[in-house]
Design a protein around this motif. Structure first.
Motif, mmCIF file in Angstrom:
data_model
loop_
_atom_site.group_PDB
_atom_site.id
_atom_site.type_symbol
_atom_site.label_atom_id
_atom_site.label_comp_id
_atom_site.label_asym_id
_atom_site.label_seq_id
_atom_site.Cartn_x
_atom_site.Cartn_y
_atom_site.Cartn_z
ATOM 1 N N GLU A 193 0.811 -1.218 0.000
ATOM 2 C CA GLU A 193 0.000 0.000 0.000
ATOM 3 C C GLU A 193 0.844 1.267 0.000
ATOM 4 N N GLY A 194 2.153 1.103 -0.012
ATOM 5 C CA GLY A 194 3.035 2.255 -0.005
ATOM 6 C C GLY A 194 3.306 2.821 1.368
ATOM 7 N N GLU A 195 2.821 2.146 2.412
ATOM 8 C CA GLU A 195 3.073 2.582 3.782
ATOM 9 C C GLU A 195 4.359 1.936 4.305
ATOM 10 N N PRO A 196 5.021 2.601 5.261
ATOM 11 C CA PRO A 196 6.232 1.997 5.821
ATOM 12 C C PRO A 196 5.955 0.596 6.359
ATOM 13 N N LEU A 197 6.804 -0.356 5.986
ATOM 14 C CA LEU A 197 6.650 -1.735 6.420
ATOM 15 C C LEU A 197 7.070 -1.863 7.878
ATOM 16 N N HIS A 198 6.248 -2.556 8.676
ATOM 17 C CA HIS A 198 6.584 -2.829 10.071
ATOM 18 C C HIS A 198 6.510 -4.340 10.310
ATOM 19 N N VAL A 199 7.465 -4.854 11.039
ATOM 20 C CA VAL A 199 7.537 -6.281 11.338
ATOM 21 C C VAL A 199 7.450 -6.459 12.848
ATOM 22 N N PRO A 200 6.472 -7.220 13.349
ATOM 23 C CA PRO A 200 6.346 -7.411 14.802
ATOM 24 C C PRO A 200 7.233 -8.547 15.318
ATOM 25 N N ARG A 206 4.931 -8.543 24.973
ATOM 26 C CA ARG A 206 4.511 -7.429 24.127
ATOM 27 C C ARG A 206 5.081 -7.647 22.728
ATOM 28 N N GLU A 207 4.677 -6.789 21.808
ATOM 29 C CA GLU A 207 5.231 -6.835 20.461
ATOM 30 C C GLU A 207 6.043 -5.578 20.216
ATOM 31 N N VAL A 208 7.251 -5.773 19.721
ATOM 32 C CA VAL A 208 8.089 -4.656 19.306
ATOM 33 C C VAL A 208 8.051 -4.598 17.783
ATOM 34 N N ARG A 209 7.685 -3.437 17.272
ATOM 35 C CA ARG A 209 7.587 -3.286 15.817
ATOM 36 C C ARG A 209 8.921 -2.794 15.268
ATOM 37 N N LEU A 210 9.303 -3.366 14.132
ATOM 38 C CA LEU A 210 10.566 -3.004 13.496
ATOM 39 C C LEU A 210 10.309 -2.354 12.144
ATOM 40 N N ALA A 211 10.993 -1.250 11.886
ATOM 41 C CA ALA A 211 11.049 -0.687 10.545
ATOM 42 C C ALA A 211 12.121 -1.436 9.761
ATOM 43 N N VAL A 212 11.977 -1.456 8.442
ATOM 44 C CA VAL A 212 12.928 -2.138 7.568
ATOM 45 C C VAL A 212 13.515 -1.107 6.601
ATOM 46 N N TRP A 213 14.832 -1.075 6.517
ATOM 47 C CA TRP A 213 15.548 -0.168 5.624
ATOM 48 C C TRP A 213 16.367 -0.980 4.636
ATOM 49 N N GLY A 218 25.992 -2.738 -4.693
ATOM 50 C CA GLY A 218 26.068 -3.297 -6.029
ATOM 51 C C GLY A 218 24.773 -4.009 -6.342
ATOM 52 N N LEU A 219 24.865 -5.312 -6.605
ATOM 53 C CA LEU A 219 23.676 -6.126 -6.885
ATOM 54 C C LEU A 219 23.071 -6.741 -5.637
ATOM 55 N N THR A 220 23.709 -6.547 -4.489
ATOM 56 C CA THR A 220 23.278 -7.207 -3.256
ATOM 57 C C THR A 220 22.506 -6.243 -2.363
ATOM 58 N N PRO A 221 21.239 -6.540 -2.052
ATOM 59 C CA PRO A 221 20.511 -5.691 -1.099
ATOM 60 C C PRO A 221 20.849 -6.073 0.345
ATOM 61 N N LEU A 222 20.939 -5.071 1.189
ATOM 62 C CA LEU A 222 21.130 -5.278 2.629
ATOM 63 C C LEU A 222 19.928 -4.670 3.338
ATOM 64 N N TYR A 223 19.220 -5.499 4.108
ATOM 65 C CA TYR A 223 18.054 -5.042 4.866
ATOM 66 C C TYR A 223 18.449 -4.861 6.332
ATOM 67 N N LEU A 224 18.192 -3.664 6.860
ATOM 68 C CA LEU A 224 18.537 -3.328 8.232
ATOM 69 C C LEU A 224 17.263 -3.035 9.017
ATOM 70 N N LEU A 225 17.171 -3.581 10.220
ATOM 71 C CA LEU A 225 15.973 -3.484 11.053
ATOM 72 C C LEU A 225 16.204 -2.470 12.164
ATOM 73 N N ASP A 226 15.132 -1.726 12.486
ATOM 74 C CA ASP A 226 15.254 -0.591 13.395
ATOM 75 C C ASP A 226 14.030 -0.553 14.309
ATOM 76 N N ALA A 227 14.264 -0.538 15.633
ATOM 77 C CA ALA A 227 13.161 -0.527 16.602
ATOM 78 C C ALA A 227 12.700 0.879 16.965
ATOM 79 N N ASP A 228 13.328 1.908 16.420
ATOM 80 C CA ASP A 228 12.960 3.293 16.736
ATOM 81 C C ASP A 228 11.729 3.686 15.916
ATOM 82 N N VAL A 229 10.579 3.138 16.342
ATOM 83 C CA VAL A 229 9.329 3.248 15.588
ATOM 84 C C VAL A 229 8.240 3.779 16.504
ATOM 85 N N ASP A 230 7.424 4.695 15.978
ATOM 86 C CA ASP A 230 6.280 5.200 16.746
ATOM 87 C C ASP A 230 5.401 4.037 17.186
#
Length: 854
Positions: A193-200, A206-213, A218-230
């Motif tokens: 939907e174009g909204e920031p992805l959150h992963v619980p 409790r559930e901690v939600r993570l943002a994904v960056w 090069g050709l390799t994607p690196l996904y970094l997870l961040d707990a600094d989420v509203d």
């Protein structure tokens, strides 16, 4: 009175409006290709050298700082536009080239997922502390070069790792700064939907939600997870603020975010790994979460789902001592993971036992590293010596096996050569070795061309790198003195270091076993060596101590104190703020790279590989990678190829060896010049060293080796065991359960051979074994002859294994097996017989822990 700080009502991200001729700058700035393509880096430096330096070599930040008028001027600069077009064409060609390696069972969505708590990719994003992160970053870069279908998974630390500051007394303090992600080549991942992805991630009720960056390497994607989420509590938002920050509770929280959160983030991105690679035990919880996911998808039990997950998991250990292993109190594990594993049908003993040497010891702490070892099908140390150390360290987890057969292999680390080789030296390699040194450096034959390189060309290029190092050291030394409130002339009789003097580099984490102060065992002798008027030497130190390592900080203070002694002034300098940028300057500019660990505590050590690739000569204790690399004439070995029982004796012997080498071999060779002022014999060693070491100690060779020995077999097994709605895995789990229940009933009744007295080398010796299998059938087991050298008390050094052939069963149920072995050496030899499980779908029979010895 505190001055008011004005705050914006709202903040917006404003992108530079690039003129049409410069449009590709944006695309180039958002891919970390520029971290290893020196032509691309030079392009961004042309936008303003001071901007480039102050940004931490960050193209995104540089573009944001260039005014519209300047951009128009650059768009009209035909030289700049030609440079941009050249870099863009090279970048596009790089992205379009076909893969050099392929892994059956993988695809764009079924990938190899590489998990690491840290990644060192660029100094402007301090998501790393040291060698573990540097290796991870180089792994991603070589995976990109090879076209391997791999993604990286880590955490995003908005305060990164600390910036080191040394006080007037040399004591290390740590400074943290918030990273402005708006100026980084990193993008927030969104959902459909174009909204920031959150992963619980479930955590302590409790559930901690993570943002994904996402970062593109090069050709390799690196996904970094961040707990600094509203929506997360302030405490939870701070969980991922700092690398290795906080206490043991923060550590288990971070490891949950990485392991559990990483698996769920990939699933949310519709990425379903065929293979997961744990770079150390921090991500071990990815194993249980992959099992949980497979249980939910297929209705399998834990034991059934565990088989394909473990077989499709690779675990790399970098630890050489038990003290380096994270251990968690059982109560803490129950607090954070109890409901999680109970939902999978596991009780405390079943889950906590996976992280214990003795599953029945309720007081034993929980080891994430052991969990990772138990839930992986391929395990390795990071040098050949470290593989043996690891088998000894973890041998208690496989108590029925001799150390040599503990299922931990070794794949020696490497470095990403284009990242670390200096631009001037790289241009010479392009000319005389060819572009293959960048694209396919592990092909050793291409490096023969280095012998055609003129000595003076290589030497002048290296001298320019040493001059840059000395200039950088002088500038930083002066700035540090001013920051500390010290007069520079109080620290030095003039300018520190000399651009024409033999320069030794020592840069690494300050930890006790690395023995940074070994050089100072005899300060008077060291002073004479450094200040020899005909053959002077100088030494550059750099490195950090872990924030909680007080002894490590004391070592830094000791080295700083030595550097301020009158006899060492100008000849010895300590540079603060060690990071990947300073590391590049050092490995590119030093003549000799020094490493003095207490053997065998150095798992690998990749800084020396970087220095050698630039033409430095390596001098080290025979530990880590140098134990397998060293050859006489290609660098120097400090001390002997043995381990003393007394560390004090080891220190004294190694220090004396080090002084002797510097005085009698290193300095004379360096200052021996021909009529052109070139140290011809030294340059000959530079060439020979590069040709010998660069092909093998590269991450291209390393990643190719992982692909052949780990990723390929793991992906094939992942596909096989999950086929037909998991039928092979279910059948294998049932078979293993039956085998375990019956294993204690089997026994080796008798063993005999046809040797009569003394025999000769290579003459086959026939061995027969009589085996009682109880309720098991001959198809359930494999019987081996294990042979090798033997000691006077019969102790066997297992060196060879031969599978014995089943000959039949008598009326009493005794099975007869026949095999043979050939002694390949003289002297005392021996053999024994063992029984292992055997099944066509069993990944490795040694993983089961089931073995019966004669």
């Amino acid at each position: 009175m505190v001055q008011m700080r004005l705050r914006a009502t709202r903040t917006l991200l404003v992108e530079p409006d690039l003129p049409a001729p410069l449009a590709s700058l944006r695309r180039l700035s958002w891919n970390l290709y520029w971290t290893w393509n020196t032509d691309a880096a030079a392009l961004f430096e042309r936008l303003g050298r001071q901007r480039w330096t102050e940004s931490g070599h960050n193209p995104v930040r540089v573009l944001q700082a260039v005014s519209p008028a300047e951009l128009e001027a650059f768009a009209g600069d035909t030289g700049f536009v030609a440079h941009l077009d050249r870099v863009t064409a090279a970048f596009d060609a790089y992205l379009a080239r076909p893969p050099q390696v392929r892994v059956a069972g993988t695809s764009a969505r079924s990938v190899i997922a590489y998990f690491s708590l840290e990644f060192a990719l660029t100094e402007s994003l301090p998501d790393y502390s040291g060698g573990l992160g540097v290796l991870a970053g180089d792994h991603l870069k070589s995976a990109s070069d090879l076209g391997l279908p791999l993604v990286g998974v880590g955490l995003l630390y908005k305060q990164g790792y600390f910036h080191q500051v040394l006080g007037p007394d040399g004591w290390q303090t740590e400074e943290y700064q918030e990273i402005d992600l708006a100026s980084q080549p990193i993008s927030r991942v969104t959902n459909r939907e174009g909204e920031p992805l959150h992963v619980p991630v479930p955590m302590d009720g409790r559930e901690v939600r993570l943002a994904v960056w996402r970062l593109d390497v090069g050709l390799t994607p690196l996904y970094l997870l961040d707990a600094d989420v509203d929506g997360n509590s302030p405490e939870d938002r701070a969980t991922s603020a700092r690398l290795y920050g906080g206490d043991i509770e923060t550590r288990i929280q971070q490891e949950m975010l990485l392991g559990i959160g990483g698996v769920r983030a990939l699933h949310a991105l519709d990425i379903h790994p065929a293979v997961c690679h744990m770079n150390e035990g921090h991500s071990a919880l990815l194993g249980p979460d992959r099992i949980r996911m497979l249980m939910e998808e297929t209705g399998a039990t834990f034991d059934e789902a565990r088989l394909p997950v473990a077989a499709a998991t690779v675990f790399t250990t970098h630890t050489a001592v038990a003290a380096g292993i994270d251990l968690f109190p059982p109560d803490l594990v129950r607090k954070y993971l109890g409901p999680y594993y109970q939902a999978m049908g596991l009780d405390d003993r079943a889950f906590l036992g996976l992280g214990r040497i003795n599953p029945d010891d309720s007081q034993e702490p929980f080891s994430m590293a052991l969990l990772g070892l138990r839930l992986s099908g391929y395990r390795n140390g990071v040098s050949q010596l470290h593989g043996g150390v690891s088998r000894q360290l973890w041998g208690d987890a496989w108590r029925n096996l001799p150390a040599a057969e503990v299922p931990i292999d070794a794949i020696t680390n490497g470095v990403h050569l284009p990242t670390w080789v200096a631009h001037d030296v790289g241009e010479l390699y392009d000319q005389y070795v060819g572009p293959e040194w960048r694209d396919n450096p592990s092909q050793g034959g291409v490096w023969a061309g280095i012998q055609n390189m003129p000595d003076d060309a290589l030497w002048r290029a290296h001298e320019r790198q040493r001059e840059r190092l000395v200039l950088r050291a002088r500038e930083q030394h002066r700035a540090s003195a001013e920051h500390q409130g010290l007069a520079v002339l109080d620290l030095s009789g003039g300018e520190v270091l000399d651009p024409r003097t033999l320069t030794i580099g020592f840069a690494r984490r300050f930890a006790g076993y690395k023995r940074a102060t070994l050089l100072f065992r005899d300060p008077e002798r060291l002073a004479r060596i450094l200040n020899n008027p005909a053959r002077p030497l100088q030494i550059v130190f750099a490195g950090k101590a872990h924030p909680r390592d007080e002894p490590g900080k004391q070592l830094i203070r000791e080295v700083v104190a030595h550097s301020r002694r009158p006899e060492f002034r100008d000849r010895l300098v300590v540079l603060e703020g060690y990071d990947v940028e300073l590391a590049r300057v050092l490995v590119q500019g030093c003549d000799v790279w020094l490493n003095t660990p207490l053997r065998p505590l150095e798992a690998s050590g990749t800084s020396g590989m970087k220095a050698v690739a630039n033409g430095a000569l390596h001098m080290s204790v025979l530990d880590g990678w140098w134990r397998e690399a060293y050859r006489p004439g290609l660098g120097w070995a400090v001390g002997r190829d043995r381990i003393e029982d007394d560390p004090e004796v080891q220190d004294l012997f190694d220090a004396a060896s080090l002084y002797d080498l510097l005085e009698q071999e290193v300095a004379p060779l360096f200052y021996e010049r021909n009529v052109d002022g070139v140290p011809a014999r030294w340059v000959e060693r530079m060439k020979d060293s590069v040709a010998a070491f660069a092909p093998y100690f590269s991450t291209h060779r390393m990643v190719e080796e992982y692909t052949r020995r780990a990723y390929g077999p793991a992906a094939r097994t992942w596909v096989q065991l999950r086929s037909n709605n998991m039928k092979p895995a279910r059948d294998l789990a049932g078979w293993l359960a039956r085998l375990r229940s019956a294993w204690d009933t089997i026994r080796i009744v008798a063993v005999a051979d046809d040797a009569r007295g003394t025999t000769i080398v290579r003459k086959p010796i026939s061995v027969t074994a009589q085996v009682h299998l109880g309720p098991l059938s001959p198809e359930d087991v494999r019987v081996d002859v294990v042979s090798g050298g033997a000691g006077p008390e019969g102790e066997l050094q297992a060196a060879g294994t031969t599978v014995m052939a089943y000959q039949g069963m008598d009326e009493t149920g005794i099975c007869r097996y026949l095999g043979s072995f050939e002694p390949d050496r003289g002297g005392r030899v021996g053999y024994t017989v063992r029984i292992l499980p055997a099944h066509p779908d069993l990944h490795n029979p040694l993983d089961t822990g089931l073995v019966r010895w004669a």
